[in-house]
Scaffold this motif. Structure first.
Motif, PDB file in Angstrom:
ATOM      1  N   ASP A  52      71.341  11.161  51.391  1.00  0.00           N
ATOM      2  CA  ASP A  52      71.344  12.482  50.769  1.00  0.00           C
ATOM      3  C   ASP A  52      69.935  13.045  50.780  1.00  0.00           C
ATOM      4  O   ASP A  52      68.959  12.296  50.659  1.00  0.00           O
ATOM      5  CB  ASP A  52      71.866  12.386  49.327  1.00  0.00           C
ATOM      6  CG  ASP A  52      72.393  13.706  48.801  1.00  0.00           C
ATOM      7  OD1 ASP A  52      72.457  14.681  49.588  1.00  0.00           O
ATOM      8  OD2 ASP A  52      72.726  13.775  47.607  1.00  0.00           O
ATOM      9  N   THR A  53      69.832  14.382  50.901  1.00  0.00           N
ATOM     10  CA  THR A  53      68.547  15.061  50.983  1.00  0.00           C
ATOM     11  C   THR A  53      68.560  16.286  50.079  1.00  0.00           C
ATOM     12  O   THR A  53      69.542  17.043  50.066  1.00  0.00           O
ATOM     13  CB  THR A  53      68.257  15.520  52.432  1.00  0.00           C
ATOM     14  OG1 THR A  53      68.196  14.382  53.280  1.00  0.00           O
ATOM     15  CG2 THR A  53      66.937  16.281  52.514  1.00  0.00           C
ATOM     16  N   HIS A  54      67.470  16.467  49.300  1.00  0.00           N
ATOM     17  CA  HIS A  54      67.306  17.668  48.471  1.00  0.00           C
ATOM     18  C   HIS A  54      65.918  18.233  48.737  1.00  0.00           C
ATOM     19  O   HIS A  54      64.911  17.573  48.442  1.00  0.00           O
ATOM     20  CB  HIS A  54      67.457  17.339  46.981  1.00  0.00           C
ATOM     21  CG  HIS A  54      68.829  16.851  46.605  1.00  0.00           C
ATOM     22  ND1 HIS A  54      69.891  17.702  46.423  1.00  0.00           N
ATOM     23  CD2 HIS A  54      69.291  15.607  46.402  1.00  0.00           C
ATOM     24  CE1 HIS A  54      70.971  16.988  46.115  1.00  0.00           C
ATOM     25  NE2 HIS A  54      70.633  15.713  46.099  1.00  0.00           N
ATOM     26  N   TYR A  55      65.864  19.446  49.267  1.00  0.00           N
ATOM     27  CA  TYR A  55      64.587  20.100  49.534  1.00  0.00           C
ATOM     28  C   TYR A  55      64.248  21.038  48.382  1.00  0.00           C
ATOM     29  O   TYR A  55      65.041  21.911  48.026  1.00  0.00           O
ATOM     30  CB  TYR A  55      64.670  20.892  50.845  1.00  0.00           C
ATOM     31  CG  TYR A  55      63.405  21.661  51.155  1.00  0.00           C
ATOM     32  CD1 TYR A  55      62.204  21.004  51.396  1.00  0.00           C
ATOM     33  CD2 TYR A  55      63.418  23.056  51.208  1.00  0.00           C
ATOM     34  CE1 TYR A  55      61.044  21.703  51.676  1.00  0.00           C
ATOM     35  CE2 TYR A  55      62.266  23.772  51.492  1.00  0.00           C
ATOM     36  CZ  TYR A  55      61.079  23.086  51.723  1.00  0.00           C
ATOM     37  OH  TYR A  55      59.932  23.785  52.000  1.00  0.00           O
ATOM     38  N   LEU A  56      63.062  20.823  47.756  1.00  0.00           N
ATOM     39  CA  LEU A  56      62.673  21.602  46.584  1.00  0.00           C
ATOM     40  C   LEU A  56      61.381  22.376  46.811  1.00  0.00           C
ATOM     41  O   LEU A  56      60.725  22.784  45.855  1.00  0.00           O
ATOM     42  CB  LEU A  56      62.516  20.674  45.370  1.00  0.00           C
ATOM     43  CG  LEU A  56      63.764  19.889  44.981  1.00  0.00           C
ATOM     44  CD1 LEU A  56      63.465  18.944  43.839  1.00  0.00           C
ATOM     45  CD2 LEU A  56      64.906  20.838  44.603  1.00  0.00           C
ATOM     46  N   GLY A  57      61.002  22.578  48.048  1.00  0.00           N
ATOM     47  CA  GLY A  57      59.784  23.328  48.345  1.00  0.00           C
ATOM     48  C   GLY A  57      58.562  22.437  48.339  1.00  0.00           C
ATOM     49  O   GLY A  57      58.061  22.029  49.390  1.00  0.00           O
ATOM     50  N   THR A  58      58.057  22.114  47.152  1.00  0.00           N
ATOM     51  CA  THR A  58      56.877  21.246  47.060  1.00  0.00           C
ATOM     52  C   THR A  58      57.210  19.796  47.375  1.00  0.00           C
ATOM     53  O   THR A  58      56.329  19.014  47.723  1.00  0.00           O
ATOM     54  CB  THR A  58      56.249  21.322  45.662  1.00  0.00           C
ATOM     55  OG1 THR A  58      57.243  20.985  44.690  1.00  0.00           O
ATOM     56  CG2 THR A  58      55.713  22.713  45.382  1.00  0.00           C
ATOM     57  N   THR A  59      58.477  19.432  47.224  1.00  0.00           N
ATOM     58  CA  THR A  59      58.893  18.064  47.491  1.00  0.00           C
ATOM     59  C   THR A  59      60.210  18.039  48.244  1.00  0.00           C
ATOM     60  O   THR A  59      60.984  19.002  48.204  1.00  0.00           O
ATOM     61  CB  THR A  59      59.074  17.255  46.180  1.00  0.00           C
ATOM     62  OG1 THR A  59      60.153  17.835  45.428  1.00  0.00           O
ATOM     63  CG2 THR A  59      57.808  17.238  45.350  1.00  0.00           C
ATOM     64  N   ALA A  60      60.450  16.918  48.896  1.00  0.00           N
ATOM     65  CA  ALA A  60      61.778  16.613  49.442  1.00  0.00           C
ATOM     66  C   ALA A  60      62.215  15.295  48.817  1.00  0.00           C
ATOM     67  O   ALA A  60      61.453  14.315  48.797  1.00  0.00           O
ATOM     68  CB  ALA A  60      61.734  16.497  50.957  1.00  0.00           C
ATOM     69  N   GLN A  61      63.408  15.280  48.256  1.00  0.00           N
ATOM     70  CA  GLN A  61      63.921  14.090  47.589  1.00  0.00           C
ATOM     71  C   GLN A  61      65.040  13.491  48.430  1.00  0.00           C
ATOM     72  O   GLN A  61      65.950  14.208  48.856  1.00  0.00           O
ATOM     73  CB  GLN A  61      64.405  14.424  46.186  1.00  0.00           C
ATOM     74  CG  GLN A  61      63.289  14.940  45.288  1.00  0.00           C
ATOM     75  CD  GLN A  61      63.780  15.318  43.905  1.00  0.00           C
ATOM     76  OE1 GLN A  61      64.974  15.286  43.619  1.00  0.00           O
ATOM     77  NE2 GLN A  61      62.855  15.691  43.035  1.00  0.00           N
ATOM     78  N   TYR A  62      64.939  12.185  48.636  1.00  0.00           N
ATOM     79  CA  TYR A  62      65.908  11.484  49.478  1.00  0.00           C
ATOM     80  C   TYR A  62      66.546  10.335  48.696  1.00  0.00           C
ATOM     81  O   TYR A  62      65.904   9.720  47.832  1.00  0.00           O
ATOM     82  CB  TYR A  62      65.220  10.896  50.710  1.00  0.00           C
ATOM     83  CG  TYR A  62      64.521  11.915  51.575  1.00  0.00           C
ATOM     84  CD1 TYR A  62      65.232  12.710  52.457  1.00  0.00           C
ATOM     85  CD2 TYR A  62      63.140  12.075  51.512  1.00  0.00           C
ATOM     86  CE1 TYR A  62      64.591  13.645  53.264  1.00  0.00           C
ATOM     87  CE2 TYR A  62      62.487  13.000  52.310  1.00  0.00           C
ATOM     88  CZ  TYR A  62      63.213  13.786  53.180  1.00  0.00           C
ATOM     89  OH  TYR A  62      62.579  14.710  53.971  1.00  0.00           O
ATOM     90  N   GLU A  63      67.796  10.062  49.032  1.00  0.00           N
ATOM     91  CA  GLU A  63      68.442   8.844  48.555  1.00  0.00           C
ATOM     92  C   GLU A  63      68.819   8.009  49.771  1.00  0.00           C
ATOM     93  O   GLU A  63      69.479   8.495  50.678  1.00  0.00           O
ATOM     94  CB  GLU A  63      69.679   9.155  47.719  1.00  0.00           C
ATOM     95  CG  GLU A  63      70.293   7.906  47.115  1.00  0.00           C
ATOM     96  CD  GLU A  63      71.397   8.208  46.117  1.00  0.00           C
ATOM     97  OE1 GLU A  63      72.182   7.287  45.815  1.00  0.00           O
ATOM     98  OE2 GLU A  63      71.478   9.356  45.656  1.00  0.00           O
ATOM     99  N   LEU A  64      68.349   6.759  49.758  1.00  0.00           N
ATOM    100  CA  LEU A  64      68.588   5.858  50.875  1.00  0.00           C
ATOM    101  C   LEU A  64      69.477   4.709  50.452  1.00  0.00           C
ATOM    102  O   LEU A  64      69.446   4.269  49.293  1.00  0.00           O
ATOM    103  CB  LEU A  64      67.268   5.286  51.410  1.00  0.00           C
ATOM    104  CG  LEU A  64      66.427   6.198  52.306  1.00  0.00           C
ATOM    105  CD1 LEU A  64      65.648   7.197  51.474  1.00  0.00           C
ATOM    106  CD2 LEU A  64      65.476   5.372  53.160  1.00  0.00           C
ATOM    107  N   LYS A  65      70.250   4.209  51.382  1.00  0.00           N
ATOM    108  CA  LYS A  65      71.041   2.988  51.185  1.00  0.00           C
ATOM    109  C   LYS A  65      70.429   1.903  52.048  1.00  0.00           C
ATOM    110  O   LYS A  65      70.212   2.096  53.240  1.00  0.00           O
ATOM    111  CB  LYS A  65      72.489   3.233  51.591  1.00  0.00           C
ATOM    112  CG  LYS A  65      73.378   1.985  51.514  1.00  0.00           C
ATOM    113  CD  LYS A  65      73.787   1.677  50.074  1.00  0.00           C
ATOM    114  CE  LYS A  65      74.886   2.605  49.618  1.00  0.00           C
ATOM    115  NZ  LYS A  65      75.407   2.240  48.265  1.00  0.00           N
ATOM    116  N   THR A  66      70.130   0.752  51.432  1.00  0.00           N
ATOM    117  CA  THR A  66      69.549  -0.367  52.176  1.00  0.00           C
ATOM    118  C   THR A  66      70.657  -1.290  52.682  1.00  0.00           C
ATOM    119  O   THR A  66      71.811  -1.196  52.245  1.00  0.00           O
ATOM    120  CB  THR A  66      68.589  -1.163  51.286  1.00  0.00           C
ATOM    121  OG1 THR A  66      69.333  -1.774  50.224  1.00  0.00           O
ATOM    122  CG2 THR A  66      67.502  -0.261  50.695  1.00  0.00           C
ATOM    123  N   ALA A  67      70.276  -2.189  53.554  1.00  0.00           N
ATOM    124  CA  ALA A  67      71.249  -3.109  54.136  1.00  0.00           C
ATOM    125  C   ALA A  67      71.912  -3.978  53.087  1.00  0.00           C
ATOM    126  O   ALA A  67      73.079  -4.380  53.230  1.00  0.00           O
ATOM    127  CB  ALA A  67      70.578  -3.974  55.198  1.00  0.00           C
TER     128      ALA A  67
END
Length: 360
Positions: free
Chosen positions: A307-322
């Motif tokens: 998942d990706t959220h772009y907020l201008g000053t930041t980009a927030q990501y959610e990652l799934k690991t193995a």
């Protein structure tokens, strides 16, 4: 302005314990924040300092004066409430003057001090306005002027900005801190807003279930949380179960094992030296993780972006690991935005930003 000492303060309402043996010292001229989730006891503690509640046990001192049994109107504190508590049938000047009139000050002195207080909060010339004619931000300034006009020994603020929009909150944060520092006021400020606390406080206390979970400067508490509750409340973090493997030759760092692999981490306290085999948590803030290659760290693992959220000053990501863990990443000033993909990406963190916490 006095220092404030709270000694062994406890309070129960019926069978419900709200404060449990609280000990705290607030320095003269300090802007001190009480922070915590709803029901943690922060407002109850503030109301004890104000004199609205009497403790079941413990004492409260303003400097050398024991004020525990002193009624609220004799403590010399100024109070700002969440609801502003302004009287709509009185104009601005009359609202501000109320505390001075209750103290039977001469009329000429009242008029002079009200004018000074309104100038201080940038409402000069608006004394004749009705409260209903003011914006939310202006009403907030009237409430602040009313608290300041009595020249309080201590300024107490109970979530005063929660009803304002984001821009006004930012503006009033600066104003409140400026006024407190300009006049050397000892200020105690209750909030559940961590950004408010981190940006304004000289020091803060995170409260949990009627006790002080941690006291320190904003940087100390954010970078060295005392436990899981503080780490999660004071900001977003990734918490990963780990086991201490061994201390490293580089003083202050330990090798820990996790489902993501081995990490170099540091304890949250200098005096904590966990033994090999100790179960711990490691806390890694989202902004401490980077997609860039770090030459001086072995702290790395891979995952794919869900998942990706772009907020201008930041980009927030959610990652799934193995191994199935969800990891949050915050990229500052992003030049390109990474989209969700099954493609593996590598993440890294400096050992200084990987903090060991005790497992409770």
């Amino acid at each position: 302005m006095p220092s404030i000492f709270i000694q062994n303060l406890s309070k129960s309402f019926g069978a419900q314990s709200v404060l449990n043996d609280v000990n705290l010292e607030i320095a003269e001229g300090e802007l001190f924040f009480l922070l915590g989730p709803s029901g943690c006891g922060k407002t109850t503690l503030l109301r004890h300092i104000a004199g609205f509640y009497q403790p079941n046990a413990g004492r409260i001192y303003f400097g050398e004066d024991d004020v525990t049994d002193l009624p609220a109107h004799k403590r010399g504190t100024g109070m700002m409430f969440q609801s502003y508590a302004l009287w709509p049938h009185l104009n601005v000047a009359q609202n501000v003057a109320f505390g001075l009139e209750e103290r039977n000050r001469p009329q000429a002195e009242i008029e002079k001090r009200v004018e000074q207080a309104l100038e201080l909060v940038k409402l000069g010339g608006l004394g004749a306005r009705r409260i209903s004619q003011l914006s939310g931000g202006q009403q907030q300034r009237v409430a602040l002027a009313r608290a300041l006009v009595i020249r309080p020994r201590c300024l107490l603020l109970d979530e005063p900005l929660s009803n304002l929009d984001a821009k006004l909150r930012q503006e009033m944060r600066s104003e409140i801190r400026r006024i407190c520092k300009e006049f050397g006021l000892t200020g105690i400020y209750v909030t559940h807003d961590r950004d408010e606390a981190l940006s304004m406080a000289d020091r803060l206390a995170v409260m949990d279930a009627g006790q002080l979970a941690q006291v320190g400067t904003p940087q100390e508490v954010y970078r060295n949380p005392a436990n899981r509750m503080v780490a999660e409340f004071i900001g977003e973090t990734n918490l990963i179960e780990a086991k201490v493997l061994q201390p490293m030759t580089e003083e202050g760092f330990y090798l820990v094992g996790t489902t993501l692999g081995h990490f170099l981490a540091r304890p949250n306290r200098d005096d904590w030296q966990p033994l090999a085999g100790t179960r711990v948590l490691i806390s890694v803030r989202p902004e401490a993780l980077t997609f860039a290659a770090l030459a001086d760290t072995s702290n790395h693992f891979s995952g794919h972006i869900m998942d990706t959220h772009y907020l201008g000053t930041t980009a927030q990501y959610e990652l799934k690991t193995a191994c199935g863990l969800n990891i949050k990443v915050c990229e500052m000033n992003p030049q390109t935005i990474r989209q969700p993909s099954p493609e593996e990406v590598m993440l890294m963190a400096n050992p200084e930003d990987v903090v060991m916490l005790p497992q409770e």
